[in-house]
Design an enzyme around this catalytic site. Sequence first.
Site, PDB file in Angstrom:
ATOM      1  CE  LYS A   1      -6.509  -7.377  -1.778  1.00  0.00           C
ATOM      2  NZ  LYS A   1      -6.649  -7.145  -0.390  1.00  0.00           N
TER       3      LYS A   1
ATOM      4  CE  LYS B   1      -4.388  -1.533   1.850  1.00  0.00           C
ATOM      5  NZ  LYS B   1      -5.433  -1.345   2.844  1.00  0.00           N
TER       6      LYS B   1
ATOM      7  CE  LYS C   1     -13.966  -3.010   0.704  1.00  0.00           C
ATOM      8  NZ  LYS C   1     -12.721  -3.208   1.451  1.00  0.00           N
TER       9      LYS C   1
HETATM   10  P1  TYM Z   1     -10.926  -5.584   3.539  1.00  0.00           P
HETATM   11  O1  TYM Z   1     -11.932  -4.507   3.744  1.00  0.00           O
HETATM   12  O2  TYM Z   1      -9.814  -5.333   2.566  1.00  0.00           O
HETATM   13  O3  TYM Z   1     -11.660  -6.914   3.075  1.00  0.00           O
HETATM   14  C1  TYM Z   1     -12.718  -7.508   3.823  1.00  0.00           C
HETATM   15  C2  TYM Z   1     -12.626  -9.021   3.722  1.00  0.00           C
HETATM   16  O4  TYM Z   1     -12.671  -9.434   2.357  1.00  0.00           O
HETATM   17  C3  TYM Z   1     -11.549 -10.279   2.073  1.00  0.00           C
HETATM   18  N1  TYM Z   1     -11.130 -10.033   0.689  1.00  0.00           N
HETATM   19  C4  TYM Z   1     -10.952 -10.987  -0.236  1.00  0.00           C
HETATM   20  N2  TYM Z   1     -11.109 -12.313  -0.196  1.00  0.00           N
HETATM   21  C5  TYM Z   1     -10.859 -13.015  -1.330  1.00  0.00           C
HETATM   22  N3  TYM Z   1     -10.476 -12.434  -2.491  1.00  0.00           N
HETATM   23  C6  TYM Z   1     -10.310 -11.091  -2.590  1.00  0.00           C
HETATM   24  N4  TYM Z   1      -9.948 -10.523  -3.733  1.00  0.00           N
HETATM   25  C7  TYM Z   1     -10.547 -10.298  -1.418  1.00  0.00           C
HETATM   26  N5  TYM Z   1     -10.481  -8.971  -1.152  1.00  0.00           N
HETATM   27  C8  TYM Z   1     -10.824  -8.823   0.136  1.00  0.00           C
HETATM   28  C9  TYM Z   1     -10.477  -9.863   3.064  1.00  0.00           C
HETATM   29  O5  TYM Z   1      -9.526 -10.888   3.269  1.00  0.00           O
HETATM   30  C10 TYM Z   1     -11.296  -9.575   4.293  1.00  0.00           C
HETATM   31  O6  TYM Z   1     -11.558 -10.769   5.009  1.00  0.00           O
HETATM   32  N6  TYM Z   1      -7.861  -5.381   7.490  1.00  0.00           N
HETATM   33  C11 TYM Z   1      -9.152  -5.872   7.021  1.00  0.00           C
HETATM   34  C12 TYM Z   1     -10.323  -5.404   7.861  1.00  0.00           C
HETATM   35  C13 TYM Z   1     -10.223  -5.684   9.324  1.00  0.00           C
HETATM   36  C14 TYM Z   1     -10.365  -6.940   9.962  1.00  0.00           C
HETATM   37  C15 TYM Z   1     -10.217  -6.687  11.378  1.00  0.00           C
HETATM   38  C16 TYM Z   1     -10.608  -8.242   9.504  1.00  0.00           C
HETATM   39  C17 TYM Z   1      -9.992  -4.751  10.292  1.00  0.00           C
HETATM   40  N7  TYM Z   1      -9.993  -5.363  11.529  1.00  0.00           N
HETATM   41  C18 TYM Z   1     -10.289  -7.719  12.288  1.00  0.00           C
HETATM   42  C19 TYM Z   1     -10.671  -9.259  10.446  1.00  0.00           C
HETATM   43  C20 TYM Z   1     -10.520  -8.994  11.839  1.00  0.00           C
HETATM   44  C21 TYM Z   1      -9.365  -5.385   5.604  1.00  0.00           C
HETATM   45  O7  TYM Z   1      -8.794  -4.422   5.169  1.00  0.00           O
HETATM   46  O8  TYM Z   1     -10.331  -6.066   4.931  1.00  0.00           O
END
Ligand code: TYM
Length: 334
Positions: free
Chosen positions: A195, A112, A198
């Site tokens: 990947k 990032k 969004k």
């Molecule tokens: P975020 O918002 O990027 O994504 C949310 C969830 O979606 C999954 N994900 C994917 N899975 C498969 N293929 C993809 N292309 C893909 N893109 C996203 C992510 O693995 C995630 O499970 N840091 C985290 C948010 C967070 C969090 C937490 C998660 C903050 N605190 C505590 C678990 C526990 C994030 O940025 O997710």
Amino acid sequence: MARIFSGIQPTGIATLGNYLGAIRNWVALQDGADECVFCLVDMHAITVFQEPAALREQTRQMAAVLLACGINPERSILFHQSAVSAHARLAWIFNCVARIGWLNRMTQFKDKAGKDREAVSTGLYVYPNLMAADIHAYHATKVPVGDDQLQHLELANDIAEKFNHDFSSTFFPRIEPLVLKESARVMSLRDGMKKMSKSDPSDQSRINLTDDSDMIAAKIRRAKTDSEPLPEQLDQLAERPEARNLIGIYAAILGQTPQEILHRFAGSGFGPFKEQLAEALIAHLAPIGARTRDYLTDPTGLDQILQAGARRAAAIAEPIVTEAERLVGFLARA
Ligand code: TYM
């Protein structure tokens, strides 16, 4: 009963990657015996600048999408992170427990921040500490995520272990990731090595959960593939990441294995396959899009759902974080 925690950033519309990698697992887990806590992580979102009005909009929009996907706010706790101050309090303690060397190894930060590491926010750097606090503030032990979050969960375990060691306690339990094997990583429609995200500048790279039927059909039609026909065996796709990705998406949507899908399409080109994939996606996602639009007609109702969720979340996290503060040596709060 165990407690499940997971989060999603309200920084855009949820993608098919979010759905197949995480959200549909959240919905399935609600029916089990464990208590589920799902969080819109707006504090994580502002590690990269967000227009305030857009952040408010997108937080409601993400709430609407999650409800439309089947998150039941009676059964699960659904709330926005900033509404429960325990997250920030525990994150500060964890900032003082985690080592700089540990954060330096986080690949997501490196991705990032890119080349401009000096110019990104300090929040982006300590982001994984806040994520560890999110989970440990609830003594959650199971965390359903896509596989891009695994390194952060390992760090959350390292932080808990060091906290327990430093403060002679067994206060924070170990956490276990729950990853769906077949859709742990859904890839971009334009580049099978990246990947689906969004935040990708190209909207053509992803399916948004609110895309209408025409958009879904057009994006799948234009999705990058190659000129070879589909093979018999899955291992023959090892060097064809775009084809492998589309097969994986179709399998996940239908609840079949990728090998079963290949049996149906072996020897055929991508034309007929893409047509059926688009049809399956539209059938699955159109009702989600419609329900999302429905929820969005009542922003006050959405805010009330999140506020009620935040009260339930705080009732769990407050005593846990207060005990962590006592263990650290802080005097009691008034
Ligand atoms: P975020 O918002 O990027 O994504 C949310 C969830 O979606 C999954 N994900 C994917 N899975 C498969 N293929 C993809 N292309 C893909 N893109 C996203 C992510 O693995 C995630 O499970 N840091 C985290 C948010 C967070 C969090 C937490 C998660 C903050 N605190 C505590 C678990 C526990 C994030 O940025 O997710």
